[in-house]
Design a protein around this motif. Sequence first.
Motif, mmCIF file in Angstrom:
data_model
loop_
_atom_site.group_PDB
_atom_site.id
_atom_site.type_symbol
_atom_site.label_atom_id
_atom_site.label_comp_id
_atom_site.label_asym_id
_atom_site.label_seq_id
_atom_site.Cartn_x
_atom_site.Cartn_y
_atom_site.Cartn_z
ATOM 1 N N ALA A 175 0.811 -1.228 0.000
ATOM 2 C CA ALA A 175 0.000 0.000 0.000
ATOM 3 C C ALA A 175 0.837 1.267 0.000
ATOM 4 O O ALA A 175 0.607 2.189 -0.794
ATOM 5 N N ALA A 176 1.822 1.347 0.899
ATOM 6 C CA ALA A 176 2.627 2.564 1.016
ATOM 7 C C ALA A 176 3.526 2.767 -0.201
ATOM 8 O O ALA A 176 3.624 3.872 -0.736
ATOM 9 N N SER A 194 -3.411 -6.987 -2.667
ATOM 10 C CA SER A 194 -3.886 -6.484 -1.382
ATOM 11 C C SER A 194 -3.834 -7.599 -0.345
ATOM 12 O O SER A 194 -4.465 -8.642 -0.507
ATOM 13 N N ARG A 195 -3.113 -7.355 0.729
ATOM 14 C CA ARG A 195 -3.049 -8.333 1.808
ATOM 15 C C ARG A 195 -4.360 -8.401 2.595
ATOM 16 O O ARG A 195 -4.600 -9.349 3.336
ATOM 17 N N CYS A 196 -5.189 -7.380 2.437
ATOM 18 C CA CYS A 196 -6.463 -7.341 3.165
ATOM 19 C C CYS A 196 -7.452 -8.388 2.665
ATOM 20 O O CYS A 196 -8.395 -8.739 3.381
ATOM 21 N N ALA A 252 7.224 4.740 5.455
ATOM 22 C CA ALA A 252 5.764 4.700 5.416
ATOM 23 C C ALA A 252 5.284 3.264 5.586
ATOM 24 O O ALA A 252 5.945 2.322 5.152
ATOM 25 N N GLY A 253 4.129 3.102 6.223
ATOM 26 C CA GLY A 253 3.492 1.799 6.323
ATOM 27 C C GLY A 253 3.921 0.966 7.514
ATOM 28 O O GLY A 253 4.383 1.478 8.535
ATOM 29 N N ALA A 281 -3.935 3.816 6.796
ATOM 30 C CA ALA A 281 -2.808 4.591 7.320
ATOM 31 C C ALA A 281 -1.577 4.430 6.436
ATOM 32 O O ALA A 281 -0.847 5.393 6.180
ATOM 33 N N ALA A 282 -1.339 3.216 5.950
ATOM 34 C CA ALA A 282 -0.183 2.978 5.081
ATOM 35 C C ALA A 282 -0.299 3.768 3.785
ATOM 36 O O ALA A 282 0.678 4.350 3.298
ATOM 37 N N VAL A 283 -1.500 3.785 3.203
ATOM 38 C CA VAL A 283 -1.724 4.558 1.973
ATOM 39 C C VAL A 283 -1.419 6.031 2.213
ATOM 40 O O VAL A 283 -0.690 6.668 1.444
#
Length: 423
Positions: free
Chosen positions: A10-11, A39-41, A281-282, A293-295
């Motif tokens: 993401a970051a 995407s890990r989500c 970041a991330g 938050a990472a984005v």
Amino acid sequence: MKYVIIGSSAAGINGARELRRLDKDSRIVLVSQDNAVYSRCILHHYLAGKRSLEELSFAEPDFAGKFQVEWIRGRSCVKVKPKEKEIVLDNGEEITYDKLLLASGSHTFLPPVLGLLKAEEGGKVCGFRNIEDMEKLKKAVQNSSHPAENIVVMGAGLVGLDAAIGLLDLGIKVSLVEMADWLLNRQLDKRAAKVYEDALENAGVRQYYGVGIEEVILEKDNQIRGLKLTDGREIPCDYLVVTAGVRPNTGFLEGSGIAVDDHGLVYDEFGQTSDPDIFGAGDISGKSPIWPAAVKEGLIAAANMAGVKREMTDFFASKATMNFLNIPTMALGNVNPAEGEAVEEVLETSDSYKKIVHQNGKIIGAILQGDLDYGGILQQLIARKIDITKVKKPIFSIDYSDFFHIKENFEYFYEDETMSGCG
């Protein structure tokens, strides 16, 4: 100018996009262990066969070409040399940079449980962090001679529930073991968690809360026979998925002089580390392991790398949105304050649960379950630290008109004694 980014989640990906948006001509080099963007989500959708690897992607199919990114895939950074302004890859290649973004994420942490490392050696343990973990799980479940039938997920946080749901979709018997007294204890209170616990029980998931795993009981060849819990009980298990903790990928920073703390990489509200030309970041910070938050951190760091000053005003803010078993829930900020520290107000209906936590006139946390319509207003109230004592309405009836005003040119604005702004 030459920008180098380590990490393609993401970051890193959003950082690359922002750098190209702000700087049309400079070189951007992206280094990643992964060969694809995903995407890990939603890895549990890949595990369950609901999505292909391509369908997990959050980047454009021609990402590298569209944003003119030189992408070095399947490689990891093993060393950063700030004085020379270069990084070293695992194949010995050295890459110079003018500005560097560290967005290498995190990895699964295996706690010091008796027998756990041997079980990993026996091929019966994995994390739930990447495509490689998903392939291991698929192989374990589809093993023609000894398929995994009793899988235990260690940890009932967001990743743990993703794992449990993905395995349920495969028809596997799943158990959750969590040391806290309820699932998603960082995001939810006990009342909201109970809704998910009941739904999981109805789906056949066995759940153990307030206990840890004391020992992995092994058979010959380091195969798992079961687990001994800290309360003395033994439960069936032939495969263990560890989601109980992660650690930031900061090992390659050893000896670099770049500041890290007990959590991970240290950087400020501009994304800048102790080295003015290196940003972070991330998940590498170890402080905010959530996608939004990472984005945002990736965008902020990239802007400052490109010379456009931007600040993370809600630095490491906590927000989580989930929809396990078709039960939508949003959690904002601190939803479990210490007793006596804040006021909690609750509104319940037959199909929804809402809780708002406020302190000294400012909302510091909230949970919405079942009905998320109030989420946008709550985010603004929290982010802008609006004093709700000035609003002469019940707390669950506040709307945008109570704190936003409209100028003659139809621009919205909010102001009080401490701040002003528009959006």
